[in-house]
Enzyme design. Sequence first.
Site, PDB file in Angstrom:
ATOM      1  N   ALA A  99      66.862   5.429   3.745  1.00 10.73           N
ATOM      2  CA  ALA A  99      66.556   4.292   4.622  1.00 10.73           C
ATOM      3  C   ALA A  99      66.403   4.799   6.058  1.00 10.73           C
ATOM      4  CB  ALA A  99      67.684   3.274   4.539  1.00 10.73           C
ATOM      5  N   GLY A 103      68.534   6.355   0.167  1.00 10.65           N
ATOM      6  CA  GLY A 103      67.506   5.473  -0.370  1.00 10.65           C
ATOM      7  C   GLY A 103      66.362   6.256  -1.009  1.00 10.65           C
ATOM      8  N   GLU A 159      67.463   6.840  -4.396  1.00  5.11           N
ATOM      9  CA  GLU A 159      67.417   5.552  -5.112  1.00  5.11           C
ATOM     10  C   GLU A 159      65.987   5.226  -5.524  1.00  5.11           C
ATOM     11  OE1 GLU A 159      69.666   3.631  -1.927  1.00  5.11           O
ATOM     12  OE2 GLU A 159      71.101   2.974  -3.439  1.00  5.11           O
ATOM     13  N   GLU A 185      75.180   8.491   2.143  1.00  9.19           N
ATOM     14  CA  GLU A 185      75.483   7.231   2.850  1.00  9.19           C
ATOM     15  C   GLU A 185      76.915   7.170   3.347  1.00  9.19           C
ATOM     16  OE1 GLU A 185      73.647   7.438   0.146  1.00  9.19           O
ATOM     17  OE2 GLU A 185      72.055   5.938   0.106  1.00  9.19           O
TER      18      GLU A 185
END
Length: 718
Positions: free
Chosen positions: A61, A100, A103, A123
Amino acid sequence: MALYSRVSGSVGMITLQNPPVNALSAAVRQGIVDMMHRALSEPEVKSVVICGQNGKFCGGADIREFGAKMTGPPLVPMVHLIEAASKPVVAAIEGIALGGGLELALSCHYRIAHSKARLGFPEVALGLLPGAGGTQRLPRLIGVPAALDLITTGRHVTAAEARQLGIVDEVTDLNAVDAAVKFAQSVTGKSLDARRISTYPCPRPPDLDAIFERAMQQVRRSARGAIAPGTCVQAVHAAVTLPYAKGMERERELFSLLFTSGQARALQYYFFAQRAVSRWSTANGARWDTSKPRPVRKAAVIGLGTMGRGITVSLAQAGFSVVAVETQEKQLSEAKQAVSGMLERGAKRRGVPLAHDKIKYSCSVQAVADVDLVIEAVFEDMALKKTVFQQLSAICKPGVLLCTNTSGLDIDELASQTQSPELVVGMHFFAPAHVMQLLEVVYGPRSSPEVVATAMQMGKKMGKVSVAVGNCRGFVGNRMLKPYLEQAFFLLEEGATPEQVDQVLEEFGFAMGVFKVSDLSGLDVGWKVRKADGLVSPASTGTSARIRGGSRYSPLGDLLCERGRFGQKTGRGWYQYDKPGGRVAKPDPWLHGFLEEYRAQHGLVARHIDHQEVLERCLYALINEGFQILQDGIAAGPEDIDVIYVLGYGWPRHRGGPMFYAGQVGLDKVVERLEHYQQIHPDVPGLQPCSLLRKLAASGNPAIHKWREVIQKPRSQL
Ligand SMILES: CCCCCCCCCCCCC[C@H](O)CC(=O)SCCNC(=O)CCNC(=O)[C@H](O)C(C)(C)COP(=O)(O)OP(=O)(O)OC[C@H]1O[C@@H](n2cnc3c(N)ncnc32)[C@H](O)[C@@H]1OP(=O)(O)O
């Protein structure tokens, strides 16, 4: 954004484009969603490859967007769109697949990685958890214990380990995008039923409760008050106990909890602060982007005590040729043995070749004649260091950088011993020098910009985070330590015990309280400095024994040293240990009696001191000195101070650093509390808020990134 292209007629290729790490910004997420719809709607396209521009799959992210209002398509529906696709989607992982980014890869039906790629869920280091299905998909794919390990530690794994764990399907040494295209063609038309990780049952090992209990204990031990690691464990627990959709709800709930916590804000601030310090500037106006480092191939270390040995190891491991000098044969041979051991252990741990042959040992300082840079690491004594600098200036070839590892002496005074003071700079390493990540690069008023740039770059090559700071007593780190220690001593005089003060600081998040640290590093270290400064006078009673230069002074540390209590090494200090060199600190009844006697001798009446006072006096005095340092132009910005305190002094990272913490408390509150203590204890130094702190507090507590606008910058003289 994301670029769409067609390869070999039937493969739709989506390329993430967001330099430098292809983070999933709103534009990138929008691009992926739009391009997925396009690939799915084109009848000629039979399969899809997702890759990242410039050899980097995706860094996760976009952290910069976390501070602002969220726009663009959210990540979770985006990964569901990919997983639910009716055509095979293959992730081509080059460089990095983090957070992310991983992910995203886990939502694809297949993953092909380049052998040099690194994958992980970092994270937790940002105070978060993988919030786009990572905590629910990873345990389904690789099992609970491995998923807990990766998610709670944030460690990156190599492509080979990822293959072993079952995260990726294939690893290639060749072009991963080409390999992914071939792979995508080979799976065209195959059923995807068994490829959607969210549909997998989560494995339930028989000792499930024990696994989670152990994981919780482990994170409690290592987290020191950080909430993200434990919350990560809870999220993985949901993967085992709840169906996927409910697990996703729980993941979101836990993510929101972390996202809105002050800890996540602090850790994200710290992430950028650690990167910002490489864009250094000096009070004279020299800057990282206008100063070119000089080439350094061969370096020398003078003095092979604890620090010199660690510096030698760091240099050799970074690939520099090193001349290591110690004038006494015996010490030289001891140092050689110790350095070899450190190198062997380092090579084993890091799986790299030994760097023994990089080092030449010598008893003669003449051996440094042909090096490009010298780091002096002799005993912390100005007279001795001056002699060494005079010798170096005479022996070294012209243009050699002369660096000192002093932890606080005047760089300019040393520079003035040489023919080229512009080539002198401080390189303040932290013990153990081959382990600790921090390097203070100390520029004097005459240090040239190229010399600062070279020392900064040398630090980086040694794997350190280098912070440029100005020249003053103690530089940044040790200068701020002084008022912190002073308050701790005064609190003992007023009625506290070392264990009470330490407990408060450890609950705040320090790995060790101030007195345990003092016992570990040796009380004699500070004693020698105070003696050299003329502060230590023969023990006496009465008020004058507690006054130096018109200010209150606590001789407690000196008195312990006079009794041979140097800390762990002598088995006695602020605590007692079972033997000299013992590690486990136990409260010492002798010390308590000594404190009572001391108070009685000096007419001091012990009072109850609460948790808040201990914390505020120790931390706010340190913070106040930090603002004074900014005001004096010794540090260019609050990030420099925060990085120094987190990496060099054990300040809890999830509190961002002392300057960030002050901002979170509220600068007006810090001023108000300092004034409160100053009123009650007018004789205690360090409690008067400095003018920059007052100015910032009065200007309405601006956000930390705006402080630089208030700090006056001198004009460039270079
Ligand atoms: C009530 C509120 C509810 C809120 C709900 C909100 C819902 C939102 C749902 C979101 C779900 C998110 C889920 C996801 O799991 C979260 C994440 O992905 S967090 C990000 C995870 N990724 C990382 O932590 C990676 C961090 N980066 C690194 O570790 C390193 O940078 C690197 C990628 C390994 C590269 O290292 P280096 O090569 O050494 O380079 P640098 O470190 O110097 O970096 C270069 C440059 O890039 C910038 N940068 C790196 N990563 C990011 C990033 N992810 N975002 C933005 N910028 C990044 C870095 O800052 C450097 O730039 P500089 O600072 O120097 O300008």
